[in-house]
Each structure stands twice: as structure tokens, then as C-alpha cells.
Design a protein around this motif. Structure first.
Motif, short mmCIF file in Angstrom:
data_model
loop_
_atom_site.label_atom_id
_atom_site.label_comp_id
_atom_site.label_asym_id
_atom_site.label_seq_id
_atom_site.Cartn_x
_atom_site.Cartn_y
_atom_site.Cartn_z
N ARG A 227 0.85 -1.20 0.00
CA ARG A 227 0.00 0.00 0.00
C ARG A 227 0.88 1.23 0.00
O ARG A 227 2.01 1.23 0.50
N MET A 228 0.35 2.30 -0.57
CA MET A 228 0.97 3.62 -0.52
C MET A 228 -0.08 4.54 0.09
O MET A 228 -1.10 4.82 -0.55
N GLY A 229 0.16 5.00 1.33
CA GLY A 229 -0.87 5.74 2.02
C GLY A 229 -2.12 4.89 2.12
O GLY A 229 -2.09 3.76 2.59
N LYS A 230 -3.23 5.42 1.60
CA LYS A 230 -4.51 4.69 1.62
C LYS A 230 -4.77 3.91 0.34
O LYS A 230 -5.80 3.25 0.22
N LEU A 231 -3.85 3.97 -0.61
CA LEU A 231 -4.05 3.30 -1.90
C LEU A 231 -3.36 1.94 -1.94
O LEU A 231 -2.20 1.81 -1.54
N ASP A 232 -4.07 0.92 -2.43
CA ASP A 232 -3.48 -0.40 -2.62
C ASP A 232 -2.47 -0.37 -3.75
O ASP A 232 -2.63 0.36 -4.73
N LEU A 233 -1.44 -1.19 -3.62
CA LEU A 233 -0.47 -1.42 -4.69
C LEU A 233 -0.47 -2.91 -5.01
O LEU A 233 -0.30 -3.73 -4.11
N GLN A 234 -0.65 -3.24 -6.25
CA GLN A 234 -0.65 -4.63 -6.68
C GLN A 234 -0.09 -4.72 -8.08
O GLN A 234 -0.57 -4.06 -8.99
N THR A 235 0.94 -5.55 -8.25
CA THR A 235 1.52 -5.74 -9.58
C THR A 235 0.69 -6.75 -10.35
O THR A 235 0.59 -7.90 -9.94
N PRO A 236 0.09 -6.36 -11.47
CA PRO A 236 -0.76 -7.29 -12.22
C PRO A 236 0.08 -8.31 -12.99
O PRO A 236 1.21 -8.03 -13.41
N ALA A 237 -0.49 -9.50 -13.17
CA ALA A 237 0.14 -10.50 -14.03
C ALA A 237 -0.31 -10.33 -15.48
O ALA A 237 0.44 -10.60 -16.41
N MET A 238 -1.56 -9.85 -15.66
CA MET A 238 -2.11 -9.65 -17.00
C MET A 238 -3.20 -8.59 -16.94
O MET A 238 -3.99 -8.56 -15.99
N ILE A 239 -3.23 -7.70 -17.94
CA ILE A 239 -4.18 -6.58 -17.95
C ILE A 239 -4.99 -6.64 -19.24
O ILE A 239 -4.43 -6.72 -20.33
N ARG A 240 -6.31 -6.59 -19.12
CA ARG A 240 -7.16 -6.45 -20.29
C ARG A 240 -7.21 -4.98 -20.71
O ARG A 240 -7.15 -4.08 -19.87
N PHE A 241 -7.32 -4.75 -22.01
CA PHE A 241 -7.46 -3.40 -22.53
C PHE A 241 -8.71 -2.76 -21.93
O PHE A 241 -9.81 -3.32 -22.00
N GLY A 242 -8.55 -1.59 -21.32
CA GLY A 242 -9.66 -0.91 -20.68
C GLY A 242 -9.83 -1.24 -19.21
O GLY A 242 -10.63 -0.60 -18.52
N GLU A 243 -9.08 -2.21 -18.72
CA GLU A 243 -9.17 -2.60 -17.30
C GLU A 243 -8.36 -1.62 -16.44
O GLU A 243 -7.28 -1.16 -16.84
N ASN A 244 -8.88 -1.30 -15.27
CA ASN A 244 -8.17 -0.45 -14.32
C ASN A 244 -7.30 -1.32 -13.41
O ASN A 244 -7.68 -2.43 -13.06
#
Length: 416
Positions: free
Chosen positions: A354-371
Motif C-alpha cells: 500500500r501507498m498511504g490509503k491506496l493499494d499497490l498490486q503488480t498485475p500478471a495480466m491486464i485487459r485493454f480498458g481494465e483499471n
């Protein structure tokens, strides 16, 4: 996913201020950013930037494959046929998106710092992952003086090769840089004269350097370079000007238009003018590597028990501190308070936390348009006040962040 548009539901105009204020308050000055994908018609994606294999041509095959992801960008990609927001970063809050560019227009002093906003009226830098299957053409980016001739800004840039994004070398993990000492302007002119005769031979005038993970390079404007096939993190000035000086790469023809696209129209066939845009002294520097190669440097003042902050991009361009970058590693179970003298844009490349109140997560795969939860803009307000970062995973938490001009008083010199 076939009809997803990245700007769907984008908030603009008078509504941005209220949403921005809410986001800044909720995140204590941290802004969540969404992935910004950029295609290039003349390149072949290296497929290491976590995008889903089925999404690399989501802008259309005619636009080329997606081989870039831009970070903290208020700079538009100079692509033919581009969508209107191509290259621009979106902020995400409470399920709604707005442009980082609009946020800075509303609260520039808070987000990028009064000094930067007063001088540039924008965030004048950006970074990207540049990921290609093979080498790209030997090219240069114009100086500020030459770019001004076509109403643009020059583009010095830098490279860092994150190990986490480079599990494979792909086709050619070497980069040609500069020109061999002793090369003369007429040698380059001859290559331009031979543009349509096949390979124009400009690489015969250069030398390639093997790319090493965890290191980088500083590339001034006007310096020829043909980047190799390691995925590269590239902090740079906020411009997308370039000129390609190589006519054929891996059997693919490079059109003359990509050589002269950022030169005055009346100079498009003026070979002496085109050669004259090169910074000759820097190209034929007999100690090119010593002048431009970057090994990581530990920042002792911002490293401690369980965490290490490394300079990965540093040094100046013609005496000016235009951008810089660092790599922060936090061990499992550890945390630290990150306190910087200016704003930065952060991308997580390994681990969870986490950074402050925000989660940090390294994605393994991202779909186009996915946040995703890997990208954050650390505003000037948050950076100078201090932000707590904690590793909540079982592997190191690693993030890269880049800074704007004249941020640091302790920036190492190139060659350190």
C-alpha cells in the motif's frame, strides 16, 4: 471487451474540480492513474508489458501493435490516426475518470509544485515502458532549438531496464548509439542519398552496446540511437518528436516521412539540413559510454532497514537537470516513509502493498480498458509531506518513480 473505449465516462469541464478535490482529499494527495496504452504503426510489440495477448491490436491492426504504456503523461502521442487522448493519463476516483492534464490545470501548484507549474504551466515530463520484439530504426530526437522550428519541444530521454519486465531478451538485446569516432557528416549524407537503394548502411557507422538489466543510459537530443529489444523504462521530456535515419530494419522499410516528420516542410529534401540536426560532438564522442551509461546509485539518505532507494536515472543534459528517476525496494513486512522534494509518477513492478490509503498490486495480466492498482501520481503536496509505503506481500515490493526538472539538490553526476 471488443467495444471498450478508454475514455468512456470521462469527466471533463467544470465537473473536474469537485472530483479532483475529492480524490486529493481521499488519497491525501495521491492520485490513482489508469493504464495508458500507445500503439506504433512501424514497430512489433515485445509482449512483456502485461497486456492480454488478445489486446495488442485493440486500436486496430492498421494502427499497429501496442508496445508502449505511458506513465503520468500530459503529453500527446504524435501518431498518425491517433485517438484524441492518445498518450494522456487518466486519474480514477470513485469509479470516475478525469485527465491528469485537467487536474494539473486546476491545481497545478498542489500537484506538480509551484515552481514547475509557474515555469512550464504543465507537467513537462513523462515516462513509459517501451517494449519491442526487435530493434527499431537508428533515430534521434530533435534539440529544443530544432524542434521549435515546427512548434514543438525537444526530447532528451533516458533508459532503465527493469529486471521484472525482462524475463526474455527477445530478438536483439543490443542498442546502437551514436556514431563511430572519425565519422564525417558526408558519410551520413551518403546514407540518406541511398534511402531507396535498400539498407542505407547507417548502422555501419555506429556501434552496438549490449543491454544489461538493472542499468540504464542518458540520451541527449540530436544523438542517434537504435534501441534494442529489452523492455525499457524511459523517463523523458514531454515531447514526441523524432527523425528516423535508417531506411530498413529487419527487412521492414522505413518511409522517408518518418525521417522528416518533425522538420520544416521546405527542408524535407535538404540533406545538409537533415544531417545538421545531429549533435555531432555528442555522436562521435570517443568516450560515449562513460558520458552516457548509468549504473544504479544508492541514496543513503533515503535507504534504511528493510528498504533501499536507488538512483536509476540521473545526471544533466547540457547542464540542465530535466528529469530523474529512482527505484524503491521494500522487503516483506517492512515499511518506510517516502519523502521527496517534488512530485513523481510511480509504477509498481513487483509485489503487493500500500501507498498511504491506496493499494499497490503488480498485475500478471491486464485487459485493454481494465483499471489496475499499480500506478500512482504522487503530488507535490504528498511527496513533501511524506507518504508511508508498506510491503504487504511475501516478495519484495518494487516501484519506479520519475521526477520533473530541478527537483533534487543531491542528484548524482552521470558516470557515478
Amino acid at each position: 471487451m471488443s467495444n471498450v473505449k478508454l475514455d468512456e465516462g470521462l469527466i471533463q469541464g467544470d465537473s473536474v474540480r469537485a472530483l479532483l478535490d475529492s480524490a486529493m482529499n481521499a488519497g491525501d494527495g495521491l492520485l490513482r492513474l489508469t493504464p495508458t496504452w500507445v500503439p506504433r504503426s512501424f514497430l512489433h510489440p515485445g509482449r512483456r508489458i502485461k497486456l492480454h495477448p488478445g489486446d495488442y491490436y485493440r486500436f486496430g491492426a492498421d494502427r499497429g501493435g501496442i508496445d508502449e504504456r505511458w506513465f503520468g503523461s500530459t503529453t500527446e502521442a504524435a501518431n498518425e490516426g491517433r485517438v484524441w487522448h492518445e498518450g494522456l493519463s487518466f486519474c480514477l476516483h470513485d469509479g470516475k475518470k478525469f485527465l491528469l492534464k485537467d487536474a494539473i490545470a486546476e491545481r497545478g501548484a498542489d500537484i506538480v509544485g509551484k515552481k514547475i507549474f509557474d515555469q512550464y504551466d504543465r507537467w513537462p515530463v513523462y515516462s513509459k515502458f517501451f517494449d519491442n520484439m526487435g530493434p527499431i530504426p537508428h533515430h534521434m530526437h530533435q534539440s529544443f532549438e530544432d524542434a521549435k522550428l515546427v512548434g514543438q519541444e525537444g526530447k532528451p530521454e533516458s533508459y532503465y531496464f527493469p529486471p521484472q519486465l525482462n524475463n526474455v531478451d527477445n530478438n536483439f538485446a543490443y542498442t546502437f548509439m551514436g556514431l563511430e569516432p572519425g565519422t564525417q557528416p558526408e558519410d551520413v549524407r551518403r546514407c540518406l542519398e541511398n534511402w531507396n537503394a535498400g539498407d542505407n548502411g547507417i548502422l555501419d557507422l555506429s556501434r552496438a552496446y549490449r543491454l544489461k538489466r538493472g542499468t540504464g543510459w542518458l540520451i541527449p537530443p540530436g544523438v542517434l540511437h537504435a534501441p534494442g529489444s529489452l523492455c525499457t523504462y524511459e523517463p523523458q521530456w514531454g515531447s514526441d518528436v523524432f527523425g528516423m535515419y535508417q531506411s530498413i530494419v529487419e527487412g521492414r522499410y522505413v518511409p522517408w516521412s518518418l525521417l522528416v516528420k518533425d522538420m520544416p516542410e521546405e527542408k524535407h529534401q535538404d540533406l545538409d539540413f537533415i544531417v545538421g540536426q545531429l549533435d555531432w560532438d555528442k555522436n562521435v564522442d570517443t568516450h560515449f559510454k562513460n558520458s552516457n551509461y548509468l549504473e544504479p546509485v544508492r541514496d543513503e539518505d533515503r535507504s534504511g532497514d528493510g528498504f533501499e532507494d536507488l538512483w536509476i536515472v540521473y545526471g544533466t543534459v547540457d547542464g540542465r537537470q530535466l528529469f530523474s528517476a529512482k527505484e524503491l525496494t521494500i522487503q516483506p513486512g517492512a515499511k518506510c516513509t517516502l519523502k521527496d522534494p517534488g512530485a513523481s509518477s510511480w509504477i509498481t513492478v513487483q509485489g503487493r502493498g500500500r501507498m498511504g490509503k491506496l493499494d499497490l498490486q503488480t498485475p500478471a495480466m491486464i485487459r485493454f480498458g481494465e483499471n489496475t492498482s499499480d500506478e500512482v501520481f504522487i503530488s507535490h503536496t504528498a511527496a513533501t509531506g511524506g507518504v508511508e509505503i508498506e510491503n504487504l506481500g511475501t516478495e519484495p515490493l518494487v516501484g519506479l518513480r520519475y521526477f520533473g526538472p530541478d527537483t533534487h539538490g543531491n542528484l548524482p553526476k552521470a558516470g557515478s
